[in-house]
Design a protein around this motif. Sequence first.
Motif, PDB file in Angstrom:
ATOM      1  N   LEU A  25      -8.012  -3.603 -34.574  1.00  0.00           N
ATOM      2  CA  LEU A  25      -7.209  -4.813 -34.483  1.00  0.00           C
ATOM      3  C   LEU A  25      -5.708  -4.376 -34.935  1.00  0.00           C
ATOM      4  O   LEU A  25      -5.535  -3.457 -36.031  1.00  0.00           O
ATOM      5  N   GLY A  26      -4.694  -4.973 -34.407  1.00  0.00           N
ATOM      6  CA  GLY A  26      -3.268  -4.648 -34.854  1.00  0.00           C
ATOM      7  C   GLY A  26      -2.519  -4.808 -33.635  1.00  0.00           C
ATOM      8  O   GLY A  26      -3.103  -5.387 -32.532  1.00  0.00           O
ATOM      9  N   TRP A  27      -1.103  -4.516 -33.731  1.00  0.00           N
ATOM     10  CA  TRP A  27      -0.254  -4.872 -32.694  1.00  0.00           C
ATOM     11  C   TRP A  27       0.534  -3.813 -32.092  1.00  0.00           C
ATOM     12  O   TRP A  27       1.404  -3.797 -31.432  1.00  0.00           O
ATOM     13  N   SER A  28       0.105  -2.534 -32.384  1.00  0.00           N
ATOM     14  CA  SER A  28       0.886  -1.183 -31.896  1.00  0.00           C
ATOM     15  C   SER A  28       0.614  -1.180 -30.426  1.00  0.00           C
ATOM     16  O   SER A  28      -0.493  -1.692 -30.009  1.00  0.00           O
ATOM     17  N   ILE A  29       1.597  -0.680 -29.787  1.00  0.00           N
ATOM     18  CA  ILE A  29       1.493  -0.481 -28.421  1.00  0.00           C
ATOM     19  C   ILE A  29       1.165   1.016 -27.729  1.00  0.00           C
ATOM     20  O   ILE A  29       0.925   1.259 -26.622  1.00  0.00           O
ATOM     21  N   SER A  30       1.047   1.812 -28.964  1.00  0.00           N
ATOM     22  CA  SER A  30       0.696   3.265 -28.758  1.00  0.00           C
ATOM     23  C   SER A  30      -0.529   3.753 -29.280  1.00  0.00           C
ATOM     24  O   SER A  30      -0.810   4.850 -29.103  1.00  0.00           O
ATOM     25  N   GLU A  31      -1.516   2.520 -29.461  1.00  0.00           N
ATOM     26  CA  GLU A  31      -2.669   2.949 -30.099  1.00  0.00           C
ATOM     27  C   GLU A  31      -3.569   2.261 -29.373  1.00  0.00           C
ATOM     28  O   GLU A  31      -3.506   1.090 -28.689  1.00  0.00           O
ATOM     29  N   PRO A  32      -4.946   2.528 -29.052  1.00  0.00           N
ATOM     30  CA  PRO A  32      -5.985   1.488 -28.424  1.00  0.00           C
ATOM     31  C   PRO A  32      -6.504   0.513 -29.287  1.00  0.00           C
ATOM     32  O   PRO A  32      -7.465   0.408 -29.520  1.00  0.00           O
ATOM     33  N   VAL A  33      -5.730  -0.379 -29.593  1.00  0.00           N
ATOM     34  CA  VAL A  33      -5.890  -1.638 -30.360  1.00  0.00           C
ATOM     35  C   VAL A  33      -6.538  -2.455 -29.251  1.00  0.00           C
ATOM     36  O   VAL A  33      -6.413  -2.458 -27.905  1.00  0.00           O
ATOM     37  N   LEU A  34      -7.076  -3.581 -29.779  1.00  0.00           N
ATOM     38  CA  LEU A  34      -8.197  -4.308 -28.887  1.00  0.00           C
ATOM     39  C   LEU A  34      -6.946  -4.950 -27.644  1.00  0.00           C
ATOM     40  O   LEU A  34      -7.570  -5.024 -26.773  1.00  0.00           O
ATOM     41  N   TRP A  35      -5.962  -5.574 -28.061  1.00  0.00           N
ATOM     42  CA  TRP A  35      -5.101  -6.316 -27.014  1.00  0.00           C
ATOM     43  C   TRP A  35      -4.564  -5.368 -26.032  1.00  0.00           C
ATOM     44  O   TRP A  35      -4.518  -5.655 -24.676  1.00  0.00           O
ATOM     45  N   VAL A  36      -4.150  -4.407 -26.289  1.00  0.00           N
ATOM     46  CA  VAL A  36      -3.834  -2.995 -25.409  1.00  0.00           C
ATOM     47  C   VAL A  36      -4.971  -2.678 -24.441  1.00  0.00           C
ATOM     48  O   VAL A  36      -4.795  -2.689 -23.239  1.00  0.00           O
ATOM     49  N   VAL A  37      -6.137  -2.381 -24.937  1.00  0.00           N
ATOM     50  CA  VAL A  37      -7.186  -2.086 -24.380  1.00  0.00           C
ATOM     51  C   VAL A  37      -7.836  -3.164 -23.391  1.00  0.00           C
ATOM     52  O   VAL A  37      -7.844  -2.841 -22.094  1.00  0.00           O
ATOM     53  N   VAL A  38      -7.951  -4.296 -23.543  1.00  0.00           N
ATOM     54  CA  VAL A  38      -8.352  -5.537 -23.024  1.00  0.00           C
ATOM     55  C   VAL A  38      -7.336  -5.642 -21.776  1.00  0.00           C
ATOM     56  O   VAL A  38      -7.628  -5.622 -20.494  1.00  0.00           O
ATOM     57  N   ILE A  39      -6.068  -5.742 -21.993  1.00  0.00           N
ATOM     58  CA  ILE A  39      -5.015  -5.983 -20.783  1.00  0.00           C
ATOM     59  C   ILE A  39      -4.904  -4.969 -20.074  1.00  0.00           C
ATOM     60  O   ILE A  39      -5.021  -5.006 -18.841  1.00  0.00           O
ATOM     61  N   GLY A  40      -4.643  -3.664 -20.657  1.00  0.00           N
ATOM     62  CA  GLY A  40      -4.772  -2.380 -19.929  1.00  0.00           C
ATOM     63  C   GLY A  40      -6.117  -2.196 -18.872  1.00  0.00           C
ATOM     64  O   GLY A  40      -5.830  -1.857 -17.571  1.00  0.00           O
ATOM     65  N   THR A  41      -7.244  -2.474 -19.479  1.00  0.00           N
ATOM     66  CA  THR A  41      -8.337  -2.277 -18.492  1.00  0.00           C
ATOM     67  C   THR A  41      -8.624  -3.497 -17.725  1.00  0.00           C
ATOM     68  O   THR A  41      -9.190  -3.250 -16.441  1.00  0.00           O
ATOM     69  N   LEU A  42      -8.315  -4.511 -17.794  1.00  0.00           N
ATOM     70  CA  LEU A  42      -8.128  -5.683 -17.115  1.00  0.00           C
ATOM     71  C   LEU A  42      -7.518  -5.525 -15.646  1.00  0.00           C
ATOM     72  O   LEU A  42      -7.923  -5.681 -14.718  1.00  0.00           O
ATOM     73  N   LEU A  43      -6.177  -4.966 -15.878  1.00  0.00           N
ATOM     74  CA  LEU A  43      -5.396  -4.553 -14.974  1.00  0.00           C
ATOM     75  C   LEU A  43      -5.599  -3.505 -13.970  1.00  0.00           C
ATOM     76  O   LEU A  43      -5.708  -3.237 -12.878  1.00  0.00           O
ATOM     77  N   THR A  44      -6.129  -2.611 -14.553  1.00  0.00           N
ATOM     78  CA  THR A  44      -6.808  -1.176 -14.174  1.00  0.00           C
ATOM     79  C   THR A  44      -7.858  -1.600 -13.230  1.00  0.00           C
ATOM     80  O   THR A  44      -7.804  -1.017 -12.106  1.00  0.00           O
ATOM     81  N   ASN A  45      -8.847  -2.218 -13.393  1.00  0.00           N
ATOM     82  CA  ASN A  45      -9.891  -2.628 -12.910  1.00  0.00           C
ATOM     83  C   ASN A  45      -9.591  -3.601 -11.705  1.00  0.00           C
ATOM     84  O   ASN A  45     -10.223  -3.399 -10.707  1.00  0.00           O
ATOM     85  N   LEU A  46      -8.709  -4.482 -12.004  1.00  0.00           N
ATOM     86  CA  LEU A  46      -8.084  -5.233 -10.961  1.00  0.00           C
ATOM     87  C   LEU A  46      -7.533  -4.653  -9.551  1.00  0.00           C
ATOM     88  O   LEU A  46      -7.803  -4.568  -8.600  1.00  0.00           O
ATOM     89  N   VAL A  47      -6.748  -3.474 -10.352  1.00  0.00           N
ATOM     90  CA  VAL A  47      -6.170  -2.559  -9.099  1.00  0.00           C
ATOM     91  C   VAL A  47      -7.067  -1.810  -8.396  1.00  0.00           C
ATOM     92  O   VAL A  47      -7.345  -1.854  -7.071  1.00  0.00           O
ATOM     93  N   THR A  48      -8.207  -1.349  -9.145  1.00  0.00           N
ATOM     94  CA  THR A  48      -9.374  -0.649  -8.514  1.00  0.00           C
ATOM     95  C   THR A  48     -10.289  -1.275  -7.626  1.00  0.00           C
ATOM     96  O   THR A  48     -10.623  -0.771  -6.569  1.00  0.00           O
ATOM     97  N   TYR A  49     -10.673  -2.416  -8.108  1.00  0.00           N
ATOM     98  CA  TYR A  49     -11.325  -3.119  -7.167  1.00  0.00           C
ATOM     99  C   TYR A  49     -10.832  -4.032  -6.123  1.00  0.00           C
ATOM    100  O   TYR A  49     -11.428  -4.766  -5.355  1.00  0.00           O
ATOM    101  N   THR A  50      -9.530  -4.093  -6.091  1.00  0.00           N
ATOM    102  CA  THR A  50      -8.942  -4.657  -4.864  1.00  0.00           C
ATOM    103  C   THR A  50      -7.935  -3.872  -3.883  1.00  0.00           C
ATOM    104  O   THR A  50      -7.666  -4.134  -3.042  1.00  0.00           O
ATOM    105  N   SER A  51      -7.819  -2.501  -4.305  1.00  0.00           N
ATOM    106  CA  SER A  51      -6.801  -1.798  -3.702  1.00  0.00           C
ATOM    107  C   SER A  51      -7.165  -0.395  -3.491  1.00  0.00           C
ATOM    108  O   SER A  51      -6.550   0.456  -2.927  1.00  0.00           O
TER     109      SER A  51
END
Length: 236
Positions: free
Chosen positions: A173-199
């Motif tokens: 938990l935290g708000w750093s953008i340079s560490e694997p905090v929850l919101w960074v991992v969720v948004i990052g992996t959501l967009l990564t998987n969206l790219v992977t499974y659609t393009s």
Amino acid sequence: MFGSKLSALTFIAIPAKAYATDWVYVMNNVMVLAIAPVVTYFYLPYFRKLKLTSVYEYLQIRFDRRVKLLGSFTFIVFQLSRLGVVVYLPALVLSTVTGINIFACILVTTIITTAYSVAGGIEAVVWTEVMQVFVLLGGALVSFFFITSHTSGGFGGFIREAYANDKFRVANLGWSISEPVLWVVVIGTLLTNLVTYTSDQVVVQRYLTTPTEREARRSVYTNALMVIPATVIFLG
């Protein structure tokens, strides 16, 4: 589809990363569940209606041939860089175990996989990946039970040791953008998987090979469901 994303990176790199850190990257695969409905509702019917062979054909339909070639080129560059690691890791293991020169391992692996892909086409690729799923997941399970049985206290000792070292942490938990905090991992992996499974041609190609849209939809959800236990095994 599941087999196409299961590689030496999964088998070697993910356990190493979990061992070195913890389970914060579990969301990388959990997010596949979140994007599966998006893929089956918006992308899959449209791609199948266009009767595409390559997902990059859509770029020519929507824009022009230059955009299609650019999309294809960037995909090939990415795959070449990824495959360098994917081929190197098992060759490194094989060389260590057998004593065979690592360059020979890389050469033999490359020749064999290229030969069956060219000779058998997508059907050979699909069935080989089906067999790989059983081999890799089976090997991971055997490794897991071997490790736990040789840990002091068995499976219970394994769990206690991991828990004592905070290995089961799934969120920072935290708000750093340079560490694997929850919101960074969720948004990052959501967009990564969206790219992977659609393009990503590797994945899109798989759900375009099924006879019907219903079977394609089922394949996407089957993959999403298989990802969860596989993730637990490899992180474990």
